[in-house]
Scaffold this active site. Structure first.
Site, PDB file in Angstrom:
ATOM      1  CE1 TYR A 218      -0.220   2.268   4.115  1.00  0.00           C
ATOM      2  CE2 TYR A 218       0.568   0.068   4.617  1.00  0.00           C
ATOM      3  CZ  TYR A 218       0.396   1.390   4.981  1.00  0.00           C
ATOM      4  OH  TYR A 218       0.839   1.828   6.202  1.00  0.00           O
ATOM      5  CB  CYS A 219       1.547   3.957  -1.783  1.00  0.00           C
ATOM      6  SG  CYS A 219       0.399   4.068  -3.173  1.00  0.00           S
ATOM      7  N   GLY A 220      -0.063   5.903  -0.504  1.00  0.00           N
ATOM      8  CA  GLY A 220      -1.065   6.909  -0.202  1.00  0.00           C
ATOM      9  C   GLY A 220      -2.333   6.786  -1.029  1.00  0.00           C
TER      10      GLY A 220
ATOM     11  CG  PHE B 191      -2.821   5.536   4.842  1.00  0.00           C
ATOM     12  CD1 PHE B 191      -2.938   4.476   5.720  1.00  0.00           C
ATOM     13  CD2 PHE B 191      -2.769   6.814   5.355  1.00  0.00           C
ATOM     14  CE1 PHE B 191      -3.013   4.677   7.089  1.00  0.00           C
ATOM     15  CE2 PHE B 191      -2.835   7.039   6.724  1.00  0.00           C
ATOM     16  CZ  PHE B 191      -2.963   5.962   7.594  1.00  0.00           C
TER      17      PHE B 191
END
Length: 125
Positions: free
Chosen positions: A71-73, A100
């Protein structure tokens, strides 16, 4: 779970609820590919930090017994890193839909920063 066909194969896209459930059951290793600063400010509890700028699929944890989910932003960086992992032979590979931001929007718990002290604090969106 959705699937996306990529040049590297099929990439799984998991909802925040699917990730939360699998994380609670210890079925996945959740990997945060954001910067160390982003991670320190707020992250998903139990996530491992492996920033995109240092990413080398040869150093990923084994998938033995656990799936890897990135996952990332927003899910852009995590999708790219998942495809890099697939190119290195990791399969199946997954990432968090909407990143996120979507995790928080769905009301999942996370570790944030207590602004008055700078200390980590469990949060809910």
């Amino acid at each position: 779970m959705k699937n996306e066909n990529t040049d590297q194969g099929v990439l799984e896209i998991w909802t925040p609820e699917e990730v939360a459930q699998a994380l609670d059951k210890h079925e996945i290793a959740l990997i945060d590919v954001r910067t160390p600063q982003e991670y320190m400010f707020e992250h998903i509890p139990g996530a491992l930090l492996f920033p995109m700028s240092f990413f080398d699929a040869a150093h990923l944890p084994s998938q033995e017994g656990k799936r890897l989910v990135f996952y990332c932003g927003s899910s852009v960086r995590s999708g790219k890193m998942a495809q890099k992992a697939m190119a290195a032979g990791y399969s199946p590979m997954a990432h968090l839909e909407g990143g996120f931001g979507n995790w928080k929007k769905s009301g999942q718990r996370y570790v944030g920063t207590e602004m008055s002290s700078g200390a980590p604090k469990e949060m809910t969106a």
